[in-house]
Design an enzyme around this catalytic site. Structure first.
Site, short mmCIF file in Angstrom:
data_model
loop_
_atom_site.label_atom_id
_atom_site.label_comp_id
_atom_site.label_asym_id
_atom_site.label_seq_id
_atom_site.Cartn_x
_atom_site.Cartn_y
_atom_site.Cartn_z
N GLU A 25 0.83 -1.21 0.00
CA GLU A 25 0.00 0.00 0.00
C GLU A 25 0.87 1.26 0.00
O GLU A 25 2.07 1.21 0.25
CB GLU A 25 -0.93 0.01 1.22
CG GLU A 25 -0.20 0.07 2.55
CD GLU A 25 -1.05 0.67 3.67
OE1 GLU A 25 -1.54 1.80 3.49
OE2 GLU A 25 -1.20 0.02 4.71
N LYS A 86 -5.85 10.52 0.82
CA LYS A 86 -5.87 9.17 1.40
C LYS A 86 -7.12 8.48 0.85
O LYS A 86 -8.24 8.88 1.14
CB LYS A 86 -5.92 9.29 2.93
CG LYS A 86 -6.09 7.97 3.67
CD LYS A 86 -6.10 8.20 5.18
CE LYS A 86 -6.67 7.00 5.91
NZ LYS A 86 -6.82 7.25 7.35
N VAL A 106 -5.45 0.17 2.97
CA VAL A 106 -5.60 -1.29 2.85
C VAL A 106 -6.79 -1.61 1.95
O VAL A 106 -6.69 -2.42 1.02
CB VAL A 106 -5.74 -1.93 4.24
CG1 VAL A 106 -6.19 -3.39 4.13
CG2 VAL A 106 -4.43 -1.84 5.01
N ASP A 138 -16.84 5.27 14.03
CA ASP A 138 -15.61 5.19 13.24
C ASP A 138 -15.13 3.74 13.14
O ASP A 138 -14.48 3.22 14.05
CB ASP A 138 -14.53 6.08 13.85
CG ASP A 138 -13.31 6.22 12.95
OD1 ASP A 138 -13.21 5.47 11.96
OD2 ASP A 138 -12.45 7.07 13.23
N SER A 140 -13.17 1.33 10.30
CA SER A 140 -12.46 1.42 9.03
C SER A 140 -13.14 0.59 7.94
O SER A 140 -13.59 -0.53 8.17
CB SER A 140 -11.02 0.93 9.21
OG SER A 140 -10.35 0.94 7.96
N ALA A 141 -13.14 1.15 6.73
CA ALA A 141 -13.65 0.43 5.57
C ALA A 141 -12.77 -0.78 5.23
O ALA A 141 -13.17 -1.64 4.44
CB ALA A 141 -13.73 1.37 4.37
N ASP A 142 -11.58 -0.86 5.85
CA ASP A 142 -10.71 -2.03 5.62
C ASP A 142 -11.44 -3.33 6.00
O ASP A 142 -11.23 -4.37 5.37
CB ASP A 142 -9.44 -1.94 6.48
CG ASP A 142 -8.50 -0.83 6.05
OD1 ASP A 142 -8.74 -0.20 5.00
OD2 ASP A 142 -7.52 -0.57 6.79
N LYS A 159 -3.62 -1.99 15.27
CA LYS A 159 -2.94 -1.11 16.22
C LYS A 159 -3.70 -1.00 17.53
O LYS A 159 -4.92 -1.01 17.55
CB LYS A 159 -2.81 0.29 15.63
CG LYS A 159 -1.74 0.38 14.60
CD LYS A 159 -1.71 1.75 13.99
CE LYS A 159 -1.55 1.63 12.50
NZ LYS A 159 -2.81 1.54 11.79
#
Ligand code: PSU
Ligand code: MN
Length: 302
Positions: A25, A86, A106, A138, A140-142, A159
């Site tokens: 990435e 981003k 990602v 919130d 992540s779309a990952d 993380k």
């Protein structure tokens, strides 16, 4: 209309020869690390993949095209460019349509890798469910991308700035295999052990590749998350990090940081609060993931 893909000379050659390819990435370069360590790391990671017998394909958006593999000059441009977007799933098409410069997260890297026929991708950590997500929403779309796009993602877990129990719950709900390597615990990026068990464990890269193929055979969409613990000598104990993470989170909230800004802000603050140690660890774990991804890629596709 075909997807606007441009392969670098090195990746073009790998495709012609059937050499295994590992996707990388670019958000980690533009938003995850400061210059010049970002470009130095990107080069080291690419070299780690070559040494392991595969070819690296760093993915980024420039001039209205999806670049699969960057030349040295393109990598330099990206690492130093100001105001790089981003890009996640939601942003990819608009960036291509307007000819802007964008780094892939990602989620976006998985989409582009799949378009390019690349099945394995190495990164540092995936995005996940943020702490306080019950208020901020919130997530992540990952996570959804892992459920939708058939790419095996090698990361050092997620993380500790995230809510790891909730992240694992969402992955389970979405039907994403979360596979720890070499241990039973789910790793937590800078630390080897999150204190949470990983749902699955596979220690052999060939078996990880076989599981990837088996999902396709079964008609199951989506990829796999391979959770590879950071090397022991690069680890930062979670007890050391916890108060710093808490401090950075309070600051983010006080400064009204939301959305795409959250992860880059927290990473930058941890870099400062650990006197650069978080970056040294980040570099070590990405390189470790690149080597494992190259080993998996030797067995994919069939
Ligand atoms: N891991 C890192 N550095 C990063 C990221 C992950 O060590 O910069 C990036 C990845 O691109 C990941 C993104 O997809 O952060 C997640 O951002 P968000 O939480 O906004 O979805
Ligand atoms: Mn987010």
């Amino acid at each position: 209309m075909n997807a606007p893909l441009i392969y670098s000379p090195e990746v073009t050659e790998a495709r012609a020869k059937g050499t295994p390819i590992v996707a990388l990435e670019s958000t980690i370069i533009t938003h995850g690390m400061p210059y010049p360590q970002n470009v130095e790391t990107a080069r080291m990671v690419e070299e780690d993949i070559r040494v392991a017998g595969a070819v690296p394909a760093t993915i980024a958006i420039m001039d209205g095209s999806i670049h699969i593999g960057l030349t040295d000059a393109q990598l330099d441009t990206l690492a130093q460019a100001m105001g790089v977007a981003k890009l996640s799933r939601a942003d990819l098409a608009a960036c291509l349509a307007t000819g802007g410069i964008g780094a892939t997260t990602v989620a976006a890297t998985m989409i582009c890798a799949h378009l390019a026929g690349i099945a394995v991708f190495a990164t540092g950590g995936i995005g996940g469910v943020h702490q306080g997500a019950e208020h901020s929403f919130d997530i992540s779309a990952d996570l959804q991308e892992l459920a939708a796009t058939p790419v095996t993602v090698v990361a050092a877990g997620a993380k500790a700035i995230l809510d790891l129990p909730k992240t694992l719950e969402v992955l389970e709900t979405l039907g994403v295999p979360v596979i720890a390597v070499g241990q039973d615990a789910f790793p937590a990026f800078w630390s080897r052990d999150s204190g949470l068990p990983a749902p699955l464990r596979l220690d052999d890269p060939e078996q990880i590749a076989r599981a990837h193929r088996m999902r396709a055979t079964l008609g199951l969409p989506g990829g796999q998350l391979v959770a590879n613990p950071i090397p022991e000598d690069a680890e930062i104990p979670s007890a050391t990090l916890a108060p710093m993470i808490a401090k950075a989170q309070v600051e983010a909230e006080a400064q009204g940081i939301t959305g795409k800004g959250v992860t880059p802000f927290l990473l930058q603050r941890l870099f400062e609060l650990t006197d650069g140690q978080s970056l040294a660890s980040n570099i070590a774990l990405v390189r470790n993931n690149a080597r494992l991804a190259a080993a998996i890629a030797q067995h994919l596709p069939d």
